[in-house]
Scaffold this motif. Structure first.
Motif, mmCIF file in Angstrom:
data_model
loop_
_atom_site.group_PDB
_atom_site.id
_atom_site.type_symbol
_atom_site.label_atom_id
_atom_site.label_comp_id
_atom_site.label_asym_id
_atom_site.label_seq_id
_atom_site.Cartn_x
_atom_site.Cartn_y
_atom_site.Cartn_z
ATOM 1 N N ALA A 1 0.828 -1.097 -0.105
ATOM 2 C CA ALA A 1 -0.089 0.135 0.154
ATOM 3 C C ALA A 1 0.942 1.269 -0.181
ATOM 4 C CB ALA A 1 -0.775 -0.067 1.076
ATOM 5 N N LEU A 2 1.909 1.322 0.756
ATOM 6 C CA LEU A 2 2.789 2.452 0.706
ATOM 7 C C LEU A 2 3.619 2.730 -0.583
ATOM 8 C CD1 LEU A 2 4.490 1.846 4.468
ATOM 9 C CD2 LEU A 2 2.934 3.387 3.767
ATOM 10 N N VAL A 3 3.845 1.487 -1.207
ATOM 11 C CA VAL A 3 4.531 1.540 -2.553
ATOM 12 C C VAL A 3 3.602 1.844 -3.562
ATOM 13 C CG1 VAL A 3 5.636 0.104 -4.430
ATOM 14 C CG2 VAL A 3 6.368 -0.170 -1.998
ATOM 15 N N LYS A 4 2.541 1.716 -3.438
ATOM 16 C CA LYS A 4 1.457 2.089 -4.356
ATOM 17 C C LYS A 4 1.302 3.444 -4.190
ATOM 18 C CE LYS A 4 -0.549 0.533 -7.123
ATOM 19 N NZ LYS A 4 -0.151 0.621 -8.566
ATOM 20 N N LEU A 5 1.086 4.162 -2.975
ATOM 21 C CA LEU A 5 0.908 5.589 -2.851
ATOM 22 C C LEU A 5 2.194 6.297 -3.494
ATOM 23 C CD1 LEU A 5 -0.634 8.060 -1.847
ATOM 24 C CD2 LEU A 5 0.522 7.474 0.686
ATOM 25 N N ALA A 6 3.183 5.457 -3.130
ATOM 26 C CA ALA A 6 4.600 6.535 -3.700
ATOM 27 C C ALA A 6 4.162 6.586 -5.391
ATOM 28 C CB ALA A 6 5.803 5.628 -3.308
ATOM 29 N N GLU A 7 4.064 5.480 -5.771
ATOM 30 C CA GLU A 7 3.769 5.304 -7.368
ATOM 31 C C GLU A 7 2.711 6.491 -7.795
ATOM 32 O OE1 GLU A 7 2.599 1.533 -8.416
ATOM 33 O OE2 GLU A 7 4.692 0.472 -8.001
ATOM 34 N N ILE A 8 1.479 6.598 -7.080
ATOM 35 C CA ILE A 8 0.443 7.487 -7.578
ATOM 36 C C ILE A 8 0.981 8.803 -7.109
ATOM 37 C CG2 ILE A 8 -1.723 8.476 -6.776
ATOM 38 C CD1 ILE A 8 -2.468 5.457 -6.279
ATOM 39 N N LEU A 9 1.821 9.109 -5.995
ATOM 40 C CA LEU A 9 2.481 10.603 -5.751
ATOM 41 C C LEU A 9 3.457 10.779 -7.119
ATOM 42 C CD1 LEU A 9 3.000 10.667 -2.260
ATOM 43 C CD2 LEU A 9 1.486 11.965 -3.405
ATOM 44 N N THR A 10 4.195 9.833 -7.566
ATOM 45 C CA THR A 10 5.392 10.059 -8.461
ATOM 46 C C THR A 10 4.598 10.404 -9.947
ATOM 47 O OG1 THR A 10 6.740 8.471 -7.517
ATOM 48 C CG2 THR A 10 7.197 9.086 -9.651
ATOM 49 N N LYS A 11 3.178 9.740 -10.164
ATOM 50 C CA LYS A 11 2.594 9.970 -11.509
ATOM 51 C C LYS A 11 1.885 11.275 -11.260
ATOM 52 C CE LYS A 11 1.544 5.014 -12.581
ATOM 53 N NZ LYS A 11 0.316 4.125 -12.537
ATOM 54 N N THR A 12 1.390 11.583 -10.228
ATOM 55 C CA THR A 12 0.752 12.873 -10.197
ATOM 56 C C THR A 12 1.593 14.132 -10.172
ATOM 57 O OG1 THR A 12 -0.908 11.956 -8.521
ATOM 58 C CG2 THR A 12 -0.816 14.512 -8.537
ATOM 59 N N PHE A 13 2.748 14.350 -9.482
ATOM 60 C CA PHE A 13 3.751 15.269 -9.395
ATOM 61 C C PHE A 13 4.743 15.296 -10.361
ATOM 62 C CE2 PHE A 13 1.266 15.288 -5.471
ATOM 63 C CZ PHE A 13 0.923 16.628 -5.343
ATOM 64 N N ARG A 14 5.611 16.256 -10.665
ATOM 65 C CA ARG A 14 6.665 16.357 -11.547
ATOM 66 C C ARG A 14 7.897 15.806 -10.924
ATOM 67 N NH1 ARG A 14 5.842 22.610 -11.938
ATOM 68 N NH2 ARG A 14 5.849 22.055 -9.924
ATOM 69 N N LYS A 15 8.629 15.474 -11.901
ATOM 70 C CA LYS A 15 10.030 14.981 -11.352
ATOM 71 C C LYS A 15 10.837 15.927 -10.788
ATOM 72 C CE LYS A 15 10.882 11.607 -15.162
ATOM 73 N NZ LYS A 15 11.755 10.958 -16.180
ATOM 74 N N SER A 16 10.598 17.196 -10.897
ATOM 75 C CA SER A 16 11.259 18.291 -10.258
ATOM 76 C C SER A 16 10.647 18.599 -8.726
ATOM 77 C CB SER A 16 11.159 19.451 -10.998
ATOM 78 O OG SER A 16 9.820 19.892 -11.192
ATOM 79 N N ASP A 17 9.776 18.016 -8.524
ATOM 80 C CA ASP A 17 8.928 18.147 -7.082
ATOM 81 C C ASP A 17 9.778 17.149 -6.153
ATOM 82 O OD1 ASP A 17 6.969 20.052 -8.288
ATOM 83 O OD2 ASP A 17 5.627 18.518 -8.715
ATOM 84 N N VAL A 18 9.556 17.712 -5.046
ATOM 85 C CA VAL A 18 10.440 16.854 -3.608
ATOM 86 C C VAL A 18 9.276 16.007 -3.122
ATOM 87 C CG1 VAL A 18 11.666 17.009 -1.947
ATOM 88 C CG2 VAL A 18 11.893 18.881 -3.459
ATOM 89 N N ILE A 19 9.303 14.761 -3.395
ATOM 90 C CA ILE A 19 8.335 13.905 -2.583
ATOM 91 C C ILE A 19 9.240 12.782 -1.715
ATOM 92 C CG2 ILE A 19 6.629 12.245 -3.144
ATOM 93 C CD1 ILE A 19 6.717 13.046 -5.960
ATOM 94 N N GLY A 20 8.745 12.844 -0.502
ATOM 95 C CA GLY A 20 9.525 12.069 0.621
ATOM 96 C C GLY A 20 8.503 11.115 1.299
ATOM 97 N N ARG A 21 8.901 9.899 1.922
ATOM 98 C CA ARG A 21 8.209 9.291 3.196
ATOM 99 C C ARG A 21 8.922 9.645 4.329
ATOM 100 N NH1 ARG A 21 8.900 2.732 4.269
ATOM 101 N NH2 ARG A 21 7.110 2.793 5.957
#
Length: 329
Positions: free
Chosen positions: A225-245
């Motif tokens: 579930a955590l990995v799936k959320l990470a995938e969705i966040l990566t698809k939603t936002f741009r590569k330049s955006d900062v995304i973290g767990r």
């Protein structure tokens, strides 16, 4: 002949006994927590300190520690002043600083204080939790030293630098930034937003009822579930955006150079992605997410820690409303 005076027997009612037992259990819990718990006053008087805090700072007992003013525990006096300034502005936050122990040695602490207000709206106490992060700080220092030594080396050593950096800044499970990596990357962009006088946003998210998924389907499903959320966040936002767990079931996003309209559009895309996944036949689990968004205004700036705390509060408010509506947290 003298008669013996008999003192009247004090009767303890059942509700009083239950209250006293509850108070004893609470006090026992505080004394045995593996972190320091305290109550101080604005002038630096220590009113309460549990045993873990006493031992952390190297004192013989709480009475000895209470004879020390909090101001004298700070290695840098300005850290105390900055502490109080932030609490005046936001009531709660967390910060890291050095403290001086009884024997003169220093430790690094991560403090989670809370302002307690009295009559008239004045701060009466500061309650908080102090965590010893000395080993964490020492590890970071050794890593920085190793990276510096390898910095002037050949291609193989440069690859080693890349790996060391990824180990220290990346979450193993989701491959996103970990908390430290998110802080390092987002702070740089926040400073840029301050210099350019541009607004910014921080999104804080939490997976609802992840414990229930773990209990029903096992921890592998919870990790999925955590990995799936990470995938969705990566698809939603741009590569330049900062995304973290940020740890456990908590995630954060700092979109770079995004407008309020763009942020709303991104949130709509994110919601649509979650709904699309939940509607997929055969999905082993459903994703339910609580989220909060905090805005950064360069005219009245906050630090990244303060923005995360504000977004976190808004996220928990959404979670609370879900609970009231019959949802699960």
């Amino acid at each position: 002949m003298k008669t013996k005076k008999v003192s009247p027997k004090t009767e303890i009612f059942p509700f009083q006994k239950k209250f006293l037992e509850s108070a004893r259990r609470y006090q026992d819990l505080l004394e045995h927590l593996p972190v320091g718990v305290y109550r101080t006053t604005p002038d630096g008087t220590i009113i309460e300190a549990n045993q873990s805090l006493v031992l952390m700072l190297g004192y013989a007992n709480s009475v000895e520690l209470k004879n020390v003013n909090v101001k004298n525990l700070y290695v840098k006096r300005e850290d105390r002043a900055e502490h109080l300034r932030k609490l005046d502005a936001s009531e709660t936050f967390f910060a890291e600083f050095e403290l001086r122990c009884r024997d003169g040695k220093t430790i690094w602490g991560r403090d989670y204080p809370r302002a307690v207000f009295g009559p008239g709206g004045k701060i009466k106490y500061y309650d908080g939790i102090l965590v010893d992060i000395t080993q964490e700080r020492q590890s970071e220092k050794r890593l920085a030293s190793a990276l510096k030594k390898l910095g002037r080396s050949n291609r193989d050593k440069k690859e080693m630098i890349r790996r060391l950096k990824s180990l220290s800044l990346t979450d193993d499970l989701t491959k996103l930034y970990n908390r430290r990596g998110f802080q390092v990357a987002s702070r740089q962009y926040l400073e840029l937003a301050l210099r350019n006088k541009t607004k910014a946003f921080v999104l804080f998210l939490d997976v609802d009822n992840l414990k229930g998924t773990n209990d029903r389907l096992g921890h592998k499903a919870g990790d999925a579930a955590l990995v799936k959320l990470a995938e969705i966040l990566t698809k939603t936002f741009r590569k330049s955006d900062v995304i973290g767990r940020m740890g456990g079931d908590e995630f954060a996003v700092f979109p770079i150079g995004i407008s309020p309209q763009g942020m709303n559009a991104a949130l709509d895309r994110f919601k649509a992605q979650i709904e699309e996944y939940n509607a997929t036949p055969g999905s082993p689990f459903r994703l339910s997410i609580s989220a909060g968004v905090a805005g950064f205004d360069p005219e009245s700036p906050y630090t990244m820690d303060e923005l995360l705390l504000r977004a976190d509060k808004l996220m928990y408010e959404q979670k609370r409303l879900k609970q009231q509506a019959g949802g699960r947290n």
